[in-house]
Scaffold this motif. Sequence first.
Motif, PDB file in Angstrom:
ATOM      1  N   ASN A 232       0.838  -1.190   0.000  1.00 30.43           N
ATOM      2  CA  ASN A 232       0.000   0.000   0.000  1.00 30.43           C
ATOM      3  C   ASN A 232       0.876   1.244   0.000  1.00 30.43           C
ATOM      4  OD1 ASN A 232      -2.253  -1.710   0.344  1.00 30.43           O
ATOM      5  ND2 ASN A 232      -3.256  -0.245   1.687  1.00 30.43           N
ATOM      6  N   LYS A 233       0.431   2.266  -0.705  1.00 31.82           N
ATOM      7  CA  LYS A 233       1.120   3.555  -0.690  1.00 31.82           C
ATOM      8  C   LYS A 233       0.798   4.270   0.622  1.00 31.82           C
ATOM      9  CE  LYS A 233       2.233   3.139  -5.141  1.00 31.82           C
ATOM     10  NZ  LYS A 233       3.592   2.945  -5.632  1.00 31.82           N
ATOM     11  N   ILE A 234       1.827   4.806   1.258  1.00 38.53           N
ATOM     12  CA  ILE A 234       1.653   5.498   2.543  1.00 38.53           C
ATOM     13  C   ILE A 234       2.148   6.932   2.401  1.00 38.53           C
ATOM     14  CG2 ILE A 234       2.108   5.445   5.018  1.00 38.53           C
ATOM     15  CD1 ILE A 234       0.618   2.979   4.011  1.00 38.53           C
ATOM     16  N   PHE A 235       1.208   7.881   2.384  1.00 42.43           N
ATOM     17  CA  PHE A 235       1.569   9.287   2.248  1.00 42.43           C
ATOM     18  C   PHE A 235       1.232  10.035   3.544  1.00 42.43           C
ATOM     19  CE2 PHE A 235       1.044   7.899  -2.204  1.00 42.43           C
ATOM     20  CZ  PHE A 235       2.291   8.270  -2.697  1.00 42.43           C
ATOM     21  N   GLY A 236       0.794  11.286   3.439  1.00 41.82           N
ATOM     22  CA  GLY A 236       0.612  12.107   4.624  1.00 41.82           C
ATOM     23  C   GLY A 236      -0.838  12.371   4.958  1.00 41.82           C
ATOM     24  N   ALA A 237      -1.101  12.599   6.244  1.00 47.47           N
ATOM     25  CA  ALA A 237      -2.435  12.936   6.729  1.00 47.47           C
ATOM     26  C   ALA A 237      -2.671  14.441   6.592  1.00 47.47           C
ATOM     27  CB  ALA A 237      -2.587  12.523   8.184  1.00 47.47           C
ATOM     28  N   THR A 238      -3.945  14.810   6.408  1.00 45.59           N
ATOM     29  CA  THR A 238      -4.311  16.224   6.379  1.00 45.59           C
ATOM     30  C   THR A 238      -5.190  16.606   7.566  1.00 45.59           C
ATOM     31  OG1 THR A 238      -6.217  15.753   4.960  1.00 45.59           O
ATOM     32  CG2 THR A 238      -4.152  16.365   3.868  1.00 45.59           C
ATOM     33  N   THR A 239      -5.619  15.635   8.348  1.00 45.85           N
ATOM     34  CA  THR A 239      -6.417  15.942   9.539  1.00 45.85           C
ATOM     35  C   THR A 239      -5.532  16.579  10.612  1.00 45.85           C
ATOM     36  OG1 THR A 239      -6.058  13.652  10.240  1.00 45.85           O
ATOM     37  CG2 THR A 239      -8.149  14.157   9.156  1.00 45.85           C
ATOM     38  N   GLU A 240      -6.159  17.328  11.503  1.00 45.16           N
ATOM     39  CA  GLU A 240      -5.409  18.048  12.537  1.00 45.16           C
ATOM     40  C   GLU A 240      -5.702  17.558  13.944  1.00 45.16           C
ATOM     41  OE1 GLU A 240      -6.275  22.156  11.942  1.00 45.16           O
ATOM     42  OE2 GLU A 240      -5.251  22.247   9.992  1.00 45.16           O
ATOM     43  N   ARG A 241      -6.834  16.858  14.142  1.00 42.63           N
ATOM     44  CA  ARG A 241      -7.195  16.413  15.493  1.00 42.63           C
ATOM     45  C   ARG A 241      -7.515  14.922  15.566  1.00 42.63           C
ATOM     46  NH1 ARG A 241     -10.210  20.620  14.212  1.00 42.63           N
ATOM     47  NH2 ARG A 241     -12.094  19.333  14.107  1.00 42.63           N
ATOM     48  N   ILE A 242      -7.912  14.307  14.467  1.00 47.53           N
ATOM     49  CA  ILE A 242      -8.309  12.901  14.487  1.00 47.53           C
ATOM     50  C   ILE A 242      -7.336  12.073  13.652  1.00 47.53           C
ATOM     51  CG2 ILE A 242     -10.731  13.551  14.816  1.00 47.53           C
ATOM     52  CD1 ILE A 242     -11.216  12.757  11.866  1.00 47.53           C
ATOM     53  N   PRO A 243      -7.173  10.791  13.982  1.00 53.26           N
ATOM     54  CA  PRO A 243      -6.190   9.979  13.269  1.00 53.26           C
ATOM     55  C   PRO A 243      -6.638   9.636  11.851  1.00 53.26           C
ATOM     56  CG  PRO A 243      -7.438   8.611  14.767  1.00 53.26           C
ATOM     57  CD  PRO A 243      -7.854  10.027  15.049  1.00 53.26           C
ATOM     58  N   THR A 244      -5.662   9.562  10.968  1.00 52.64           N
ATOM     59  CA  THR A 244      -5.878   9.052   9.612  1.00 52.64           C
ATOM     60  C   THR A 244      -4.976   7.836   9.436  1.00 52.64           C
ATOM     61  OG1 THR A 244      -6.342  11.257   8.748  1.00 52.64           O
ATOM     62  CG2 THR A 244      -5.800   9.554   7.155  1.00 52.64           C
ATOM     63  N   VAL A 245      -5.574   6.705   9.078  1.00 49.16           N
ATOM     64  CA  VAL A 245      -4.808   5.465   8.950  1.00 49.16           C
ATOM     65  C   VAL A 245      -5.055   4.836   7.591  1.00 49.16           C
ATOM     66  CG1 VAL A 245      -4.851   5.025  11.435  1.00 49.16           C
ATOM     67  CG2 VAL A 245      -6.615   4.003   9.981  1.00 49.16           C
ATOM     68  N   ASP A 246      -4.069   4.074   7.145  1.00 49.15           N
ATOM     69  CA  ASP A 246      -4.197   3.266   5.933  1.00 49.15           C
ATOM     70  C   ASP A 246      -4.222   1.806   6.353  1.00 49.15           C
ATOM     71  OD1 ASP A 246      -3.631   3.383   2.690  1.00 49.15           O
ATOM     72  OD2 ASP A 246      -2.855   1.556   3.624  1.00 49.15           O
ATOM     73  N   ILE A 247      -5.205   1.056   5.843  1.00 44.22           N
ATOM     74  CA  ILE A 247      -5.373  -0.349   6.197  1.00 44.22           C
ATOM     75  C   ILE A 247      -5.176  -1.207   4.948  1.00 44.22           C
ATOM     76  CG2 ILE A 247      -7.055  -2.079   6.958  1.00 44.22           C
ATOM     77  CD1 ILE A 247      -8.131  -0.135   8.950  1.00 44.22           C
ATOM     78  N   ALA A 248      -4.509  -2.347   5.127  1.00 47.78           N
ATOM     79  CA  ALA A 248      -4.234  -3.253   4.013  1.00 47.78           C
ATOM     80  C   ALA A 248      -5.520  -3.645   3.290  1.00 47.78           C
ATOM     81  CB  ALA A 248      -3.522  -4.502   4.520  1.00 47.78           C
ATOM     82  N   LEU A 249      -5.387  -3.879   1.995  1.00 47.11           N
ATOM     83  CA  LEU A 249      -6.543  -4.176   1.144  1.00 47.11           C
ATOM     84  C   LEU A 249      -7.452  -5.245   1.737  1.00 47.11           C
ATOM     85  CD1 LEU A 249      -6.647  -4.702  -2.665  1.00 47.11           C
ATOM     86  CD2 LEU A 249      -7.347  -6.571  -1.203  1.00 47.11           C
ATOM     87  N   GLU A 250      -6.871  -6.342   2.226  1.00 49.12           N
ATOM     88  CA  GLU A 250      -7.680  -7.460   2.708  1.00 49.12           C
ATOM     89  C   GLU A 250      -8.546  -7.053   3.892  1.00 49.12           C
ATOM     90  OE1 GLU A 250      -3.788  -9.007   0.952  1.00 49.12           O
ATOM     91  OE2 GLU A 250      -4.415  -7.379   2.283  1.00 49.12           O
ATOM     92  N   ASP A 251      -7.946  -6.320   4.840  1.00 54.33           N
ATOM     93  CA  ASP A 251      -8.695  -5.916   6.028  1.00 54.33           C
ATOM     94  C   ASP A 251      -9.641  -4.765   5.730  1.00 54.33           C
ATOM     95  OD1 ASP A 251      -7.570  -7.873   7.586  1.00 54.33           O
ATOM     96  OD2 ASP A 251      -5.987  -6.591   8.392  1.00 54.33           O
TER      97      ASP A 251
END
Length: 519
Positions: A232-251
């Motif tokens: 998976n491509k992992i870039f940057g978050a734009t949120t300021e107060r809440i988490p932004t996560v990337d999850i593997a395709l299968e999950d």
Amino acid sequence: MRINNVVKMGVLGVTLLSSTFMQAQQSNDPIIDAIVKEGTENSQLKRYAFELLDVIGPRLVGTPQMMQAHNWVKDEYQAMGFEARNEAYGTWKAWDRGTTQLTMTYPRIKSLEGTQLAWSPSTKKNGVEAEVIILADVADKAAFEAWLPTVKGKIVLISMHQETGRPEYQWEEYATKESYEKMIANKKAATEAWAQRIKNTGYTAKELPKVLEEAGAVGIVMSHWSGVVGANKIFGATTERIPTVDIALEDYGLLYRLAENGKQPKININAQSKDLGTTQTYNTIAELKGGEKADEYVVLSAHLDSWDGGTGATDNGTGIITMMEAARILKEVLPIPKRTILIGNWGSEEQGLNGSRAFVADNPEIVEKTQTVFNQDNGTGRVAYLSGQGFLNSYQFLTDWLHAVPQKYKQDLKTYFPGSPSGGGSDHVSFVSKNIPGFMMSSLSWGYGKYTWHTNRDTADKIVYDDVQSNAILIAILAYKASQEEELVSRERIVLPLTKDGERQKWPESKGPKRTSNE
């Protein structure tokens, strides 16, 4: 790096020369023989890679690890006998990645594979747990605004669901023709439908996380699949107060299907990171001082920073260790070259070539007297493509230098002259835009684009050391030959052709760097 593995073949597809240098030859130059011997028998590549990738790890601009990498590189060059320094050129948001734990808590317990994006806000100590919902499929912005209040207290999935996690090459190899074509058609339709879903919200994909955050969402989940199993491509978050996560395709697919079918899945996001305010940004510069023409330069170029889904092994750890090794070899066999060998270990390439653009802007006296720039930034493979970048006489001086390279190190190399100037992609462009002959040492792919470029799989085990060693020897020889020239090579540029609209193409514009993360 912005991916650019396919070298432009001439101007508007016109290749004026292609050469594979198949003539066998033996070196009559003891310096070249010594370069080959030193690079073959005393390689330091694995040691450099271990320290940079395994010990320090990923080098996201603004992180403590990036500063650690700058200091390590500087110390290594000083230990070799180079003059080396960290040059500050700006500031950036400072952040320290911590652990990410993702758990589905309903309708069953399951650990999920994924990570927080760069610069993601932290959660509280025990994480945030909430129901997962899918970005609404609405007719227009008004309908989206009416739906927005429903995200309060929820975690929102904002990426397309992939119906298959198998790469296309497996479908092409094993599926029936009808099944393969059906899969391709379904994927195309799903991609178009999701793009329309995003468009109908009235916001871009980049804007949506902040919009959802403002509406009360407690987490953002995406899955930026590369098309290769597990990557998976992992870039940057734009949120300021809440988490932004990337999850593997299968999950991600599991969560999407559960939500789509009304099972109201819940997950816990525990993302521990630290907002450290702001910090200075640097380039690490090393110099092997020349003799007769010490005020002229041959530049070895590679960016030190990386994204941090993996450890930045092939983007651009391999470029850094290649240039370190080439410089080390030259110091051993040619302690006083005619011209100064300058090694630019650039910062913040991934955010827009900022380090090299700052160096070019801040050091005009060096740039003006730069003979040439050799840049590497596209993976672990042998250098196989070399474009003249639109410099009219690049054929003459590059082929002269390449003529001295033993056949083993250039047998796969193809050249394209005069080529056309790159408008982006990597740090050589910062010099090309200033009319300095700068060349991308373009490598064989090894699946770079989908497998390791900006992915969670860009790790040290993907390095092919035989190829990297070959590159270090090749670049050391080219740097030696460029350094020993009697005069600076020609900067004369070709006349660029017309566009399809009948306008004359323009040479790449020299752009200034972003000196703060707010620009």
